[in-house]
Write a protein that holds these residues in place. Structure first.
Motif, mmCIF file in Angstrom:
data_model
loop_
_atom_site.group_PDB
_atom_site.id
_atom_site.type_symbol
_atom_site.label_atom_id
_atom_site.label_comp_id
_atom_site.label_asym_id
_atom_site.label_seq_id
_atom_site.Cartn_x
_atom_site.Cartn_y
_atom_site.Cartn_z
ATOM 1 N N LEU A 213 -110.568 14.051 -8.164
ATOM 2 C CA LEU A 213 -109.290 14.018 -8.899
ATOM 3 C C LEU A 213 -108.367 15.168 -8.492
ATOM 4 O O LEU A 213 -107.241 15.264 -8.982
ATOM 5 N N GLY A 214 -108.884 16.053 -7.655
ATOM 6 C CA GLY A 214 -108.104 17.227 -7.272
ATOM 7 C C GLY A 214 -108.065 18.309 -8.338
ATOM 8 O O GLY A 214 -107.169 19.149 -8.361
ATOM 9 N N LEU A 215 -109.051 18.294 -9.250
ATOM 10 C CA LEU A 215 -109.093 19.306 -10.325
ATOM 11 C C LEU A 215 -109.785 20.571 -9.847
ATOM 12 O O LEU A 215 -110.766 20.517 -9.096
ATOM 13 N N ASN A 216 -109.300 21.689 -10.344
ATOM 14 C CA ASN A 216 -109.964 22.969 -10.104
ATOM 15 C C ASN A 216 -111.052 23.115 -11.166
ATOM 16 O O ASN A 216 -110.744 23.343 -12.333
ATOM 17 N N PHE A 217 -112.318 22.956 -10.767
ATOM 18 C CA PHE A 217 -113.413 22.851 -11.743
ATOM 19 C C PHE A 217 -114.581 23.743 -11.347
ATOM 20 O O PHE A 217 -114.942 23.840 -10.173
ATOM 21 N N ARG A 218 -115.175 24.376 -12.361
ATOM 22 C CA ARG A 218 -116.418 25.145 -12.128
ATOM 23 C C ARG A 218 -117.422 24.824 -13.230
ATOM 24 O O ARG A 218 -117.031 24.619 -14.380
ATOM 25 N N HIS B 86 -117.594 11.046 -28.264
ATOM 26 C CA HIS B 86 -116.996 11.715 -27.105
ATOM 27 C C HIS B 86 -115.479 11.492 -27.053
ATOM 28 O O HIS B 86 -114.711 12.433 -26.806
ATOM 29 N N LEU B 87 -115.067 10.257 -27.294
ATOM 30 C CA LEU B 87 -113.642 9.904 -27.248
ATOM 31 C C LEU B 87 -112.854 10.732 -28.264
ATOM 32 O O LEU B 87 -111.794 11.299 -27.953
ATOM 33 N N THR B 88 -113.391 10.825 -29.478
ATOM 34 C CA THR B 88 -112.706 11.552 -30.554
ATOM 35 C C THR B 88 -112.674 13.052 -30.262
ATOM 36 O O THR B 88 -111.646 13.714 -30.450
ATOM 37 N N ALA B 89 -113.802 13.583 -29.762
ATOM 38 C CA ALA B 89 -113.860 15.014 -29.414
ATOM 39 C C ALA B 89 -112.892 15.329 -28.270
ATOM 40 O O ALA B 89 -112.158 16.328 -28.323
ATOM 41 N N PRO C 48 -114.103 11.223 -18.484
ATOM 42 C CA PRO C 48 -112.859 10.736 -19.096
ATOM 43 C C PRO C 48 -111.875 11.857 -19.440
ATOM 44 O O PRO C 48 -110.657 11.677 -19.326
ATOM 45 N N LEU C 49 -112.403 13.019 -19.855
ATOM 46 C CA LEU C 49 -111.514 14.152 -20.156
ATOM 47 C C LEU C 49 -110.845 14.649 -18.868
ATOM 48 O O LEU C 49 -109.643 14.927 -18.845
ATOM 49 N N MET C 50 -111.635 14.738 -17.788
ATOM 50 C CA MET C 50 -111.074 15.181 -16.501
ATOM 51 C C MET C 50 -109.957 14.238 -16.052
ATOM 52 O O MET C 50 -108.900 14.677 -15.600
ATOM 53 N N GLN C 51 -110.223 12.935 -16.192
ATOM 54 C CA GLN C 51 -109.223 11.934 -15.810
ATOM 55 C C GLN C 51 -107.949 12.107 -16.635
ATOM 56 O O GLN C 51 -106.836 12.068 -16.105
ATOM 57 N N ALA C 52 -108.131 12.342 -17.946
ATOM 58 C CA ALA C 52 -106.975 12.514 -18.841
ATOM 59 C C ALA C 52 -106.178 13.764 -18.463
ATOM 60 O O ALA C 52 -104.939 13.745 -18.471
ATOM 61 N N HIS D 272 -126.287 21.470 -24.962
ATOM 62 C CA HIS D 272 -127.196 20.361 -24.626
ATOM 63 C C HIS D 272 -126.418 19.204 -23.995
ATOM 64 O O HIS D 272 -126.283 18.126 -24.563
ATOM 65 N N ILE D 273 -125.944 19.433 -22.788
ATOM 66 C CA ILE D 273 -124.999 18.531 -22.124
ATOM 67 C C ILE D 273 -125.574 17.155 -21.793
ATOM 68 O O ILE D 273 -124.847 16.193 -21.611
ATOM 69 N N MET D 274 -126.900 17.031 -21.725
ATOM 70 C CA MET D 274 -127.542 15.778 -21.320
ATOM 71 C C MET D 274 -127.006 15.362 -19.944
ATOM 72 O O MET D 274 -127.048 16.129 -19.015
ATOM 73 N N HIS D 275 -126.431 14.160 -19.858
ATOM 74 C CA HIS D 275 -126.007 13.617 -18.567
ATOM 75 C C HIS D 275 -124.564 13.975 -18.225
ATOM 76 O O HIS D 275 -124.073 13.661 -17.142
ATOM 77 N N GLY D 276 -123.865 14.607 -19.181
ATOM 78 C CA GLY D 276 -122.472 14.995 -18.939
ATOM 79 C C GLY D 276 -121.479 13.847 -18.991
ATOM 80 O O GLY D 276 -120.349 13.975 -18.504
ATOM 81 N N VAL D 277 -121.879 12.705 -19.632
ATOM 82 C CA VAL D 277 -120.998 11.521 -19.624
ATOM 83 C C VAL D 277 -119.702 11.723 -20.417
ATOM 84 O O VAL D 277 -118.754 10.952 -20.261
ATOM 85 N N GLN D 278 -119.657 12.762 -21.223
ATOM 86 C CA GLN D 278 -118.445 13.003 -22.020
ATOM 87 C C GLN D 278 -117.267 13.456 -21.155
ATOM 88 O O GLN D 278 -116.110 13.190 -21.500
ATOM 89 N N TRP D 279 -117.557 14.112 -20.025
ATOM 90 C CA TRP D 279 -116.500 14.881 -19.379
ATOM 91 C C TRP D 279 -115.659 14.150 -18.328
ATOM 92 O O TRP D 279 -114.474 14.473 -18.180
#
Length: 395
Positions: free
Chosen positions: A191-196, A114-117, A149-153, A140-147
Motif C-alpha cells: 500500500l506504500g505505507l511507512n510501517f514498523r 475489529h471493525l468497530t475498534a 483493513p485499518l492499513m487500507q483505510a 495478544h495479536i494472534m494472526h493480525g487480521v484486524q490490521w
C-alpha cells in the motif's frame, strides 16, 4: 399447512431438546452435591445421546458432557491447571491460529469487534490536527487480521505522505509474532505505507506482573498517537483483580489517545460452580444456535470453531476451578466499573460506526438472528435477544 402428526413430532422433538439440556443441569447439580456415581452414569447417557456432528443441541450437549466428564475424572479435586493444559495442548499453535481464522471468517463476532475498534482508531486520528505517527500497542495479536483493513483505510484516507504506523504486539511465541509481523509488513509495503512492527515477547501472558514488567520496554514517542488494543484479552487477567488494576493503571500512565476493548458478554467468573454452569449453558446455547443458522452441519470450519475455540472455553469454565481458570468472562457493567475506577472515560461512538456495523451484519450473516444494540456508547452484538459480545472505546 402442517398435518397434526407433523406438529406433534415437532413438539416432541422440541421437548426432547429441552429435556437433554435439563439433564446437563441435573448432572451439574449432582456434581455440586458430590453425588459422583450418579453424575457419572448420567454423563455416560448424555455422551451416548449427543454428537459433535448433529444439530446445535447435539453438539452443545456433546461439549458440555465432555467438560463434565473431565471434571468428574479429577474429583475430589477439580481439574488442575496442568491437566487442563494437557487437554488443550492437543491443539498446537497452528491449530489454534487456524480455528481463530475460521472464527473470524464464519461468525461476525471477531470481525465486528475489529471493525468497530478500527473505526474508533480512525476517528481518534481525525481528531488530531496532524496524525503523522500512530503507535498501536496490541495485546495478544494472534494472526493480525484486524490490521490490514485499518492499513487500507489509512492509505485511502490520507494523501501521501501517509501517517507512519507502528505496531507493538505482545505474544508468548516469538516465531508466530515474527510471521504475523512479516505478513503485515508485506501488506503495508504493497500500500506504500511507512510501517514498523515490534514483537514484544511475554513468555507468560497470563502473568500480569510479567506483562507489566515487559511493558516498561515499550518505547513511546511524544510525536505519536498511542492506541491500546485489547480484543478478547483482559478477562484472562481476572484471576487476580489487583493485578488487573495494576495493568490498567500502567496503561493509563502511557497516556493513550484511545483504548479499544471487546469482551464476551457473560458472567463465567462466578465462584459457585452451579451458577457458572447455568450461565455458560445459556450463553453457549445461543452461540451454537447462531453457528447452526449460519453454516451447514458438515462445515469443516464450523466443527473446528466449535471444538477448538468454544469447546476449549466450555472445558475451562466447567471443568477447571480456582486460580487455574483462564476464561473468566464478566459482563460489561463489571468492566465499566473497573475502567472508570482507574480514570478512563467512555468515548462516544459515531453514527458512521453504528451504520457500518449494521451493514456488516446485513451483508454477511442471517438477517434473522444477529442483533446489534447500542447503549450508552457501547456496542452489544448478540444472537436473538441475548447479547454475546460487547465492544467499547475509552480514553
Amino acid at each position: 399447512m402442517q398435518t397434526p402428526s407433523r406438529i406433534q413430532i415437532h413438539h416432541h422433538h422440541h421437548r426432547q431438546q429441552i429435556d437433554i439440556r435439563q439433564l446437563l443441569l441435573c448432572c451439574a447439580q449432582l456434581i455440586s452435591r458430590s453425588d459422583f456415581s450418579t453424575a457419572h452414569r448420567l454423563t455416560s447417557f448424555l455422551s451416548a445421546n449427543s454428537s459433535p456432528y448433529g444439530d446445535s443441541t447435539d453438539r452443545l450437549v456433546h461439549y458440555f458432557t465432555k467438560a463434565l466428564s473431565l471434571r468428574l475424572r479429577h474429583h475430589p479435586s477439580p481439574l488442575c491447571c496442568n491437566d487442563f493444559f494437557r487437554y488443550c495442548d492437543r491443539y498446537d499453535d497452528a491449530t489454534l491460529q487456524s480455528s481463530y481464522l475460521s472464527l473470524n471468517q464464519i461468525t461476525p463476532f471477531v470481525r465486528f469487534s475489529h471493525l468497530t475498534a478500527n473505526q474508533a482508531i480512525l476517528e481518534a486520528m481525525d481528531s488530531s490536527h496532524h496524525p503523522q505517527h500512530i503507535h498501536i500497542l496490541d495485546f495478544h495479536i494472534m494472526h493480525g487480521v484486524q490490521w490490514p483493513p485499518l492499513m487500507q483505510a489509512i492509505a485511502d484516507r490520507y494523501p501521501p505522505p501517509t501517517p507512519t504506523l507502528r505496531i507493538t504486539s505482545t505474544g508468548s511465541n516469538l516465531d508466530n509474532l515474527r510471521k504475523t509481523g512479516d505478513r503485515l509488513s508485506n501488506f503495508a509495503h504493497s500500500l506504500g505505507l511507512n510501517f514498523r512492527f515490534h514483537p514484544l515477547l511475554v513468555p507468560n501472558e497470563d502473568n500480569v506482573d510479567d506483562l507489566v514488567h515487559h511493558l516498561s520496554a515499550v518505547i513511546l514517542l511524544p510525536s505519536e498517537i498511542l492506541v491500546v488494543n485489547c480484543m478478547l484479552y483482559l478477562h484472562r487477567m481476572l484471576r487476580n483483580r489487583e493485578s488487573l488494576f495494576m495493568l490498567l493503571r500502567k496503561i493509563k500512565t502511557m497516556n493513550p489517545k484511545v483504548i479499544t476493548t471487546a469482551e464476551n458478554e457473560a458472567n463465567h467468573n462466578h465462584p459457585l460452580f452451579l451458577s457458572r454452569f447455568g450461565e455458560a449453558l445459556h450463553y453457549y446455547t445461543e452461540v451454537f444456535d447462531s453457528l447452526e443458522a449460519t453454516l451447514p452441519p458438515n462445515s469443516r470450519e464450523r466443527m473446528e470453531v466449535e471444538q477448538v475455540w468454544f469447546g476449549r472455553e466450555i472445558v475451562d469454565v466447567v471443568a477447571v476451578e480456582g486460580e487455574n481458570r483462564r476464561e473468566r468472562h464478566e459482563r460489561f457493567r463489571s468492566w465499566e466499573v473497573m475502567m472508570r475506577s482507574v480514570g478512563f472515560v467512555n468515548v462516544a461512538l459515531s453514527p458512521f460506526a453504528v451504520s457500518q456495523a449494521k451493514l456488516l451484519l446485513r451483508l454477511h450473516y442471517p438477517s434473522e438472528g444477529y442483533n446489534l444494540e447500542v447503549f450508552n456508547d457501547r456496542f452489544f452484538l448478540g444472537w436473538r435477544t441475548l447479547p454475546l459480545f460487547s465492544v467499547s472505546t475509552w480514553h
